[in-house]
Design a protein around this motif. Structure first.
Motif, PDB file in Angstrom:
ATOM      1  N   GLY A  67      -6.954   8.821  23.285  1.00 50.03           N
ATOM      2  CA  GLY A  67      -6.083   9.518  22.352  1.00 50.03           C
ATOM      3  C   GLY A  67      -4.742   8.949  22.258  1.00 50.03           C
ATOM      4  N   ARG A  68      -4.540   7.835  22.446  1.00 42.89           N
ATOM      5  CA  ARG A  68      -3.157   6.835  22.200  1.00 42.89           C
ATOM      6  C   ARG A  68      -3.488   5.667  21.281  1.00 42.89           C
ATOM      7  NH1 ARG A  68       0.662   8.244  26.126  1.00 42.89           N
ATOM      8  NH2 ARG A  68       1.774   6.342  25.322  1.00 42.89           N
ATOM      9  N   LEU A  69      -2.626   5.511  20.477  1.00 45.36           N
ATOM     10  CA  LEU A  69      -2.926   4.587  19.451  1.00 45.36           C
ATOM     11  C   LEU A  69      -2.612   3.121  20.501  1.00 45.36           C
ATOM     12  CD1 LEU A  69      -2.644   3.649  16.456  1.00 45.36           C
ATOM     13  CD2 LEU A  69      -0.365   3.104  16.692  1.00 45.36           C
ATOM     14  N   SER A  70      -3.460   2.156  20.001  1.00 42.01           N
ATOM     15  CA  SER A  70      -3.626   0.819  20.743  1.00 42.01           C
ATOM     16  C   SER A  70      -3.357  -0.317  19.589  1.00 42.01           C
ATOM     17  CB  SER A  70      -4.821   0.700  21.730  1.00 42.01           C
ATOM     18  OG  SER A  70      -4.725  -0.662  22.189  1.00 42.01           O
ATOM     19  N   VAL A 113       3.579   4.962  10.620  1.00 48.54           N
ATOM     20  CA  VAL A 113       2.426   5.597   9.644  1.00 48.54           C
ATOM     21  C   VAL A 113       1.053   4.938  10.368  1.00 48.54           C
ATOM     22  CG1 VAL A 113       1.205   5.807   7.449  1.00 48.54           C
ATOM     23  CG2 VAL A 113       3.530   6.008   7.637  1.00 48.54           C
ATOM     24  N   ALA A 114       0.236   5.739  10.642  1.00 47.80           N
ATOM     25  CA  ALA A 114      -1.427   5.409  10.970  1.00 47.80           C
ATOM     26  C   ALA A 114      -2.099   5.854  10.011  1.00 47.80           C
ATOM     27  CB  ALA A 114      -1.695   6.259  12.152  1.00 47.80           C
ATOM     28  N   PHE A 115      -3.158   4.951   9.233  1.00 44.69           N
ATOM     29  CA  PHE A 115      -4.044   5.201   8.438  1.00 44.69           C
ATOM     30  C   PHE A 115      -5.682   5.485   9.295  1.00 44.69           C
ATOM     31  CE2 PHE A 115      -0.981   3.417   5.546  1.00 44.69           C
ATOM     32  CZ  PHE A 115      -0.992   4.276   4.517  1.00 44.69           C
ATOM     33  N   ILE A 116      -6.068   6.384   9.396  1.00 45.43           N
ATOM     34  CA  ILE A 116      -7.387   6.359  10.089  1.00 45.43           C
ATOM     35  C   ILE A 116      -8.499   6.559   9.347  1.00 45.43           C
ATOM     36  CG2 ILE A 116      -8.480   7.870  12.050  1.00 45.43           C
ATOM     37  CD1 ILE A 116      -5.669   8.790  12.655  1.00 45.43           C
ATOM     38  N   GLY A 117      -9.201   5.325   9.256  1.00 47.59           N
ATOM     39  CA  GLY A 117     -10.123   5.053   8.337  1.00 47.59           C
ATOM     40  C   GLY A 117     -11.414   6.091   8.268  1.00 47.59           C
ATOM     41  N   GLY A 118     -12.449   6.080   8.976  1.00 51.04           N
ATOM     42  CA  GLY A 118     -13.595   6.926   8.786  1.00 51.04           C
ATOM     43  C   GLY A 118     -14.580   6.537   7.574  1.00 51.04           C
ATOM     44  N   GLY A 119     -14.254   5.178   7.012  1.00 50.38           N
ATOM     45  CA  GLY A 119     -15.281   4.509   6.279  1.00 50.38           C
ATOM     46  C   GLY A 119     -14.857   4.743   4.676  1.00 50.38           C
ATOM     47  N   VAL A 120     -13.587   5.300   4.439  1.00 49.87           N
ATOM     48  CA  VAL A 120     -13.058   5.395   3.236  1.00 49.87           C
ATOM     49  C   VAL A 120     -12.878   4.004   2.738  1.00 49.87           C
ATOM     50  CG1 VAL A 120     -10.581   5.182   3.933  1.00 49.87           C
ATOM     51  CG2 VAL A 120     -11.113   6.492   1.746  1.00 49.87           C
ATOM     52  N   ASN A 121     -12.861   3.886   1.065  1.00 46.52           N
ATOM     53  CA  ASN A 121     -12.610   2.608   0.598  1.00 46.52           C
ATOM     54  C   ASN A 121     -11.422   1.708   1.047  1.00 46.52           C
ATOM     55  OD1 ASN A 121     -14.777   3.294  -1.062  1.00 46.52           O
ATOM     56  ND2 ASN A 121     -13.365   3.833  -2.883  1.00 46.52           N
ATOM     57  N   PHE A 122     -10.344   2.371   1.396  1.00 46.76           N
ATOM     58  CA  PHE A 122      -9.030   1.719   1.629  1.00 46.76           C
ATOM     59  C   PHE A 122      -8.054   2.534   2.190  1.00 46.76           C
ATOM     60  CE2 PHE A 122     -10.329  -0.644  -2.413  1.00 46.76           C
ATOM     61  CZ  PHE A 122     -10.556  -1.924  -1.924  1.00 46.76           C
ATOM     62  N   GLY A 123      -7.301   2.247   3.234  1.00 46.90           N
ATOM     63  CA  GLY A 123      -6.369   3.066   3.934  1.00 46.90           C
ATOM     64  C   GLY A 123      -5.115   3.334   2.835  1.00 46.90           C
ATOM     65  N   LEU A 124      -4.714   1.973   2.314  1.00 48.68           N
ATOM     66  CA  LEU A 124      -3.588   2.100   1.267  1.00 48.68           C
ATOM     67  C   LEU A 124      -3.915   1.371  -0.020  1.00 48.68           C
ATOM     68  CD1 LEU A 124      -0.553   2.603   0.600  1.00 48.68           C
ATOM     69  CD2 LEU A 124      -0.191   0.132   1.859  1.00 48.68           C
ATOM     70  N   ARG A 125      -3.856   1.936  -0.963  1.00 43.19           N
ATOM     71  CA  ARG A 125      -4.083   1.294  -2.394  1.00 43.19           C
ATOM     72  C   ARG A 125      -3.104   1.535  -3.328  1.00 43.19           C
ATOM     73  NH1 ARG A 125      -9.974   2.444  -5.703  1.00 43.19           N
ATOM     74  NH2 ARG A 125      -9.287   0.890  -7.360  1.00 43.19           N
ATOM     75  N   VAL A 126      -2.374   0.140  -3.585  1.00 42.97           N
ATOM     76  CA  VAL A 126      -1.102   0.423  -4.556  1.00 42.97           C
ATOM     77  C   VAL A 126      -1.286  -0.578  -5.737  1.00 42.97           C
ATOM     78  CG1 VAL A 126       1.412   0.267  -4.698  1.00 42.97           C
ATOM     79  CG2 VAL A 126       0.169   1.107  -2.608  1.00 42.97           C
ATOM     80  N   HIS A 127      -0.963   0.100  -6.857  1.00 43.75           N
ATOM     81  CA  HIS A 127      -1.082  -0.970  -8.230  1.00 43.75           C
ATOM     82  C   HIS A 127       0.161  -0.555  -8.985  1.00 43.75           C
ATOM     83  CE1 HIS A 127      -5.377  -1.763  -7.071  1.00 43.75           C
ATOM     84  NE2 HIS A 127      -5.629  -0.567  -7.045  1.00 43.75           N
ATOM     85  N   PRO A 128       0.730  -1.607  -9.583  1.00 44.80           N
ATOM     86  CA  PRO A 128       1.682  -1.346 -10.363  1.00 44.80           C
ATOM     87  C   PRO A 128       1.338  -1.097 -11.953  1.00 44.80           C
ATOM     88  CG  PRO A 128       1.234  -3.610 -10.255  1.00 44.80           C
ATOM     89  CD  PRO A 128       0.599  -2.881  -9.053  1.00 44.80           C
ATOM     90  N   ASP A 129       2.145  -0.871 -12.813  1.00 48.78           N
ATOM     91  CA  ASP A 129       1.456  -0.633 -14.161  1.00 48.78           C
ATOM     92  C   ASP A 129       2.435  -0.866 -15.059  1.00 48.78           C
ATOM     93  OD1 ASP A 129      -0.030   0.397 -16.241  1.00 48.78           O
ATOM     94  OD2 ASP A 129      -1.058   1.888 -14.721  1.00 48.78           O
ATOM     95  N   ILE A 130       2.196  -0.557 -16.377  1.00 48.76           N
ATOM     96  CA  ILE A 130       3.191  -0.870 -17.438  1.00 48.76           C
ATOM     97  C   ILE A 130       4.718  -0.430 -17.168  1.00 48.76           C
ATOM     98  CG2 ILE A 130       1.389  -1.371 -19.193  1.00 48.76           C
ATOM     99  CD1 ILE A 130       2.106   1.976 -20.014  1.00 48.76           C
ATOM    100  N   GLY A 131       4.625   0.640 -16.205  1.00 46.89           N
ATOM    101  CA  GLY A 131       6.034   1.048 -15.952  1.00 46.89           C
ATOM    102  C   GLY A 131       7.088   0.305 -15.280  1.00 46.89           C
ATOM    103  N   GLY A 132       6.336  -0.993 -14.516  1.00 47.63           N
ATOM    104  CA  GLY A 132       7.098  -1.900 -13.951  1.00 47.63           C
ATOM    105  C   GLY A 132       6.602  -2.217 -12.616  1.00 47.63           C
TER     106      GLY A 132
END
Length: 195
Positions: free
Chosen positions: A183-186, A118-137
């Motif tokens: 055009g290629r991932l480095s 997987v490639a997250f391509i930024g562009g200035g967004v807050n985070f590429g990946l943002r994950v939080h658990p919660d009361i469900g586990g």
């Protein structure tokens, strides 16, 4: 071009090109679902809207927020929902306008997140990946061959432990910063496994 898709439980969508957003997102799932070989460019691409097993494979997903959006390319939002989200062979493209994250899991959707190639391509967004658990586990997080292409406003990822729950890192292999060159991932610097 295809219109917005609302998947029934365990439904499948494949080989679609979508630019329409609809009320929530371009593709909205029920309980479980598969998205394969799709190209989506819209205000918000995919909403995981239930429990079950979800697969996103071989897709190009790009979100560009408008006005007061809180745009995410992929968002799991189904409070109390649990499941497995597997994303593979996919580009997640973000921008810095009315945006939050490339992939955002919070609000008590919990389970397993499995990312490979997987490639997250930024562009200035807050985070590429943002994950939080919660009361469900706790969340189980598995990343293999995952690349973050800056810029990101605050960082490539945020795996925040919340309310006594945590993100359990089960796999962290070849997680790197990267660039696109001709055009290629480095691949670049390896990102350390979170504590």
């Amino acid at each position: 071009m295809s219109r917005v898709v609302r998947l029934p439980p365990n439904g499948t969508v494949s080989s679609k090109s979508i630019t329409e957003t609809g009320n929530v997102a371009s593709i909205v799932t029920g309980d479980g679902g598969t998205i394969r070989d799709c190209r989506v460019i819209s205000r918000e691409c995919v909403r995981i809207g239930g429990s079950g097993n979800f697969i996103i494979d071989n897709c190009y997903l790009e979100a560009l927020g408008v006005e007061r959006d809180h745009a995410d390319v992929i968002q799991a939002y189904s409070p109390g929902g649990r499941g497995t989200l597997k994303v593979s062979n996919t580009a997640i493209v973000t921008h810095d306008i009315a945006a939050n994250a490339g992939l955002f899991i919070a609000d008590n959707w919990t389970g397993v997140l499995d990312l490979e190639n997987v490639a997250f391509i930024g562009g200035g967004v807050n985070f590429g990946l943002r994950v939080h658990p919660d009361i469900g586990g706790d969340n189980i997080v598995r990343l293999k061959n995952v690349f973050f292409i800056p810029p990101f406003r605050y960082g490539p990822f945020l795996l925040g432990d919340v309310g006594g729950r945590k993100n359990v890192i089960a796999l962290w292999e070849e997680v790197r910063l990267a660039r696109i060159v001709d055009g290629r991932l480095s691949p670049g610097e390896a990102l350390p496994r979170p504590g």
